[in-house]
Design a protein around this motif. Structure first.
Motif, PDB file in Angstrom:
ATOM      1  N   LEU A  36      39.909  45.117  42.790  1.00  0.00           N
ATOM      2  CA  LEU A  36      40.278  44.090  43.754  1.00  0.00           C
ATOM      3  C   LEU A  36      39.435  42.856  43.451  1.00  0.00           C
ATOM      4  CD1 LEU A  36      41.948  43.518  46.420  1.00  0.00           C
ATOM      5  CD2 LEU A  36      39.862  44.139  47.643  1.00  0.00           C
ATOM      6  N   ASP A  45      40.199  39.805  43.798  1.00  0.00           N
ATOM      7  CA  ASP A  45      40.383  38.756  44.800  1.00  0.00           C
ATOM      8  C   ASP A  45      40.642  39.437  46.134  1.00  0.00           C
ATOM      9  OD1 ASP A  45      41.239  36.717  46.478  1.00  0.00           O
ATOM     10  OD2 ASP A  45      42.257  35.638  44.872  1.00  0.00           O
ATOM     11  N   ASP A  46      39.673  39.300  47.068  1.00  0.00           N
ATOM     12  CA  ASP A  46      39.765  40.000  48.342  1.00  0.00           C
ATOM     13  C   ASP A  46      40.960  39.563  49.182  1.00  0.00           C
ATOM     14  OD1 ASP A  46      37.535  41.450  47.760  1.00  0.00           O
ATOM     15  OD2 ASP A  46      36.147  40.208  48.923  1.00  0.00           O
ATOM     16  N   MET A  93      43.866  42.143  49.614  1.00  0.00           N
ATOM     17  CA  MET A  93      43.822  43.346  50.438  1.00  0.00           C
ATOM     18  C   MET A  93      44.566  43.004  51.725  1.00  0.00           C
ATOM     19  SD  MET A  93      40.662  45.510  52.042  1.00  0.00           S
ATOM     20  CE  MET A  93      40.972  46.843  53.208  1.00  0.00           C
ATOM     21  N   LEU A 112      37.408  50.370  49.732  1.00  0.00           N
ATOM     22  CA  LEU A 112      37.192  48.979  49.351  1.00  0.00           C
ATOM     23  C   LEU A 112      36.158  48.886  48.239  1.00  0.00           C
ATOM     24  CD1 LEU A 112      37.643  45.950  49.826  1.00  0.00           C
ATOM     25  CD2 LEU A 112      35.924  46.054  51.629  1.00  0.00           C
ATOM     26  N   GLY A 125      35.989  45.733  45.812  1.00  0.00           N
ATOM     27  CA  GLY A 125      35.953  44.666  46.795  1.00  0.00           C
ATOM     28  C   GLY A 125      34.610  44.614  47.490  1.00  0.00           C
ATOM     29  N   GLU A 170      32.732  43.957  51.250  1.00  0.00           N
ATOM     30  CA  GLU A 170      32.906  43.863  52.694  1.00  0.00           C
ATOM     31  C   GLU A 170      31.998  42.781  53.253  1.00  0.00           C
ATOM     32  OE1 GLU A 170      32.699  46.760  56.647  1.00  0.00           O
ATOM     33  OE2 GLU A 170      32.316  47.566  54.648  1.00  0.00           O
ATOM     34  N   PRO A 207      30.491  40.795  44.698  1.00  0.00           N
ATOM     35  CA  PRO A 207      31.898  41.058  44.440  1.00  0.00           C
ATOM     36  C   PRO A 207      32.160  41.204  42.948  1.00  0.00           C
ATOM     37  CG  PRO A 207      31.547  38.744  44.984  1.00  0.00           C
ATOM     38  CD  PRO A 207      30.235  39.456  45.199  1.00  0.00           C
ATOM     39  N   ARG A 245      34.628  37.378  51.807  1.00  0.00           N
ATOM     40  CA  ARG A 245      34.658  38.833  51.742  1.00  0.00           C
ATOM     41  C   ARG A 245      35.489  39.408  52.887  1.00  0.00           C
ATOM     42  NH1 ARG A 245      28.351  40.291  50.172  1.00  0.00           N
ATOM     43  NH2 ARG A 245      28.369  39.270  48.139  1.00  0.00           N
ATOM     44  N   VAL A 246      36.024  40.589  52.655  1.00  0.00           N
ATOM     45  CA  VAL A 246      36.894  41.229  53.624  1.00  0.00           C
ATOM     46  C   VAL A 246      36.068  41.781  54.785  1.00  0.00           C
ATOM     47  CG1 VAL A 246      38.487  43.129  53.994  1.00  0.00           C
ATOM     48  CG2 VAL A 246      38.601  41.821  51.883  1.00  0.00           C
TER      49      VAL A 246
END
Length: 443
Positions: free
Chosen positions: A51, A53-54, A57, A165, A170, A172, A179, A198-199
């Motif tokens: 992932l 590029d977050d 998601m 993730l 990815g 968080e 990342p 970030r996610v």
């Protein structure tokens, strides 16, 4: 169920072209959660299965990819991803669909579940296929030799959503991990920007009556566009509620409340619609129709109502700074009903009681599986389940208050039933002390 669907088993793979599928379709994941809380997500991965590029998601806290190639609609027991493979950038080589379970439960607690890809295939799976895993990689769409293919994975995963993730590279929000580096591909379409935030996997569930949470103001001092979504099991089959006068709908009073639409005119305009509804019911229509609304009090003491009954939809830019989206009068919209609060003008709002009532089709709240989600930009969504009540027609779900400039959300879970000629709306009004005047109406 479509008898033409090809049934896939775990590990089976095939080209979409061979299945007769184009590049635009829905991926529907139906899960028998058996009371557990299950989050379904889609990871858009690069050629290295990362992932990078977050923004790719797609899950409950990020409902679409940047260009809209993958969009998520959620309802109890189902996650539906609208997919357009032709809109994906060349840097996205795979879409992975996963399910993760919250709390102490494990995947083994799930019942018979499935993934359906358009009108092409169905992949049935079940919690019986797993043990103590907290997640499952259900299936994947991937690009190989210039063609898109589908693989039925059905692979259990020990960690939950945050572990998945990390597994896909990815980062968080709040994590100190770096990342994954973006992958450069020799494609004409430029790779997505790697600088996305970030996610955030946070989600807040208010479990018990009286549970509350405060939201943080944005840097500019407001809360942005606050989205209140009501979703429920719209396809449940249940006998209609006992015959009773229609629920009281619009408030009417002096001064500010005179601006609300006259119910007498509304009754005349909607007579034909009510006749159609009655005819549909006689033909056996038993789908659930829940309506979303709110009672509000502004900072200057003015009070009113926003709901579909009486066409009192409110206004986002002017008072009351609360707007109900177009009412789904069929009870069939995949994204439920939606109300928006202007968080940049939250200083003008003192309180709002978010409520729902059963307009048609459900005998009690137990069959609705209703969930209200309150989401503000950059903050964890707040979830309130309509998990109490019995055969009452009305539920006061959550209270949104302005406490010295702080936005506070409290779970109410208060249920009301019409008593004689006193409507459930009026009883709820009395309970929370709004002091409006009521008369019977319809939508």
């Amino acid at each position: 169920m479509n008898s033409q669907l090809t049934t896939y088993s775990r590990g089976q793979k095939g080209k979409l072209a061979d299945l007769g599928s184009g590049h635009v379709f829905n991926v529907d994941i139906d899960i028998a959660a058996n009371g557990a809380s299950v989050d379904v997500s889609c990871f858009g991965l690069d050629a290295n299965d990362k992932l990078s590029d977050d923004r790719y998601m797609v899950f409950y806290n990020q409902l679409a990819s940047p260009e809209g190639a993958v969009r998520l609609n959620q309802s109890p027991g189902r996650a539906s991803f609208a997919v357009n493979l032709d809109q994906l950038p060349a840097s996205i080589a795979k879409l992975v669909f996963v399910a993760a379970i919250d709390g102490a439960a494990s995947m083994r607690t799930l019942g018979a579940s499935s993934l359906t890809l358009g009108s092409a295939l169905r992949f049935p799976w079940s919690g019986a296929d797993f043990g103590d895993e907290k997640a499952v990689i259900v299936g994947e769409l991937y690009r190989r030799d210039g063609q898109w293919r589908f693989g039925a994975v059905g692979q259990g995963f020990a960690g939950g959503l945050s572990t998945l993730l990390a597994h896909f590279g990815g980062a968080e929000a709040g994590s100190s991990a770096k990342p994954a580096a973006p992958v450069s591909t020799p494609a004409p379409t430029p790779a997505p920007a790697p600088a996305a935030p970030r996610v955030s996997l946070s989600k807040i569930t208010l479990d018990k009556r009286g549970d509350k949470v405060s939201l943080d103001k944005r840097a500019g001092g407001g809360y942005g566009r606050i989205h209140v979504n009501l979703n429920w099991n719209q396809a449940a089959i249940a006998p209609p509620p006992p015959a009773a006068p229609p629920p009281a709908a619009a408030a009417k009073g002096g001064g500010f409340l005179d601006r609300l639409t006259s119910m007498a005119g509304d009754l005349a305009n909607k007579a034909g619609e009510m006749a159609n509804k009655a005819q549909a019911s006689r033909k056996g229509r038993t789908g659930i129709d829940l309506d979303l609304g709110c009672m509000y009090e502004l900072s200057d003491g003015r009070r009113g109502l926003v709901q579909a009954l009486g066409n009192t939809f409110g206004d986002y830019e002017r008072d009351p700074f609360i707007k109900l989206d177009a009412d789904d009068r069929t009870g069939a919209a995949a994204n439920g009903e939606n109300l928006f609060i202007n968080g940049e003008r939250f200083d003008q709002i003192k309180r709002a009681v978010i409520f729902s009532f059963i307009y048609e089709g459900a005998a009690n709240w137990g069959v609705t599986n209703g969930v209200v989600t309150i989401a503000a930009p950059g903050q964890a969504p707040v979830e309130v389940k309509l998990d109490g009540g019995d055969r009452q027609i009305m539920c006061a779900i959550a209270l949104i208050e302005n406490r010295g400039g702080q936005l506070v959300i409290t779970k109410l879970a208060e249920y009301f039933q019409q008593q004689g000629t006193t409507s459930a709306h009026e009883l709820m009004d009395r309970h929370f002390g709004f002091g409006m005047r009521w008369k019977t109406g319809s939508k």
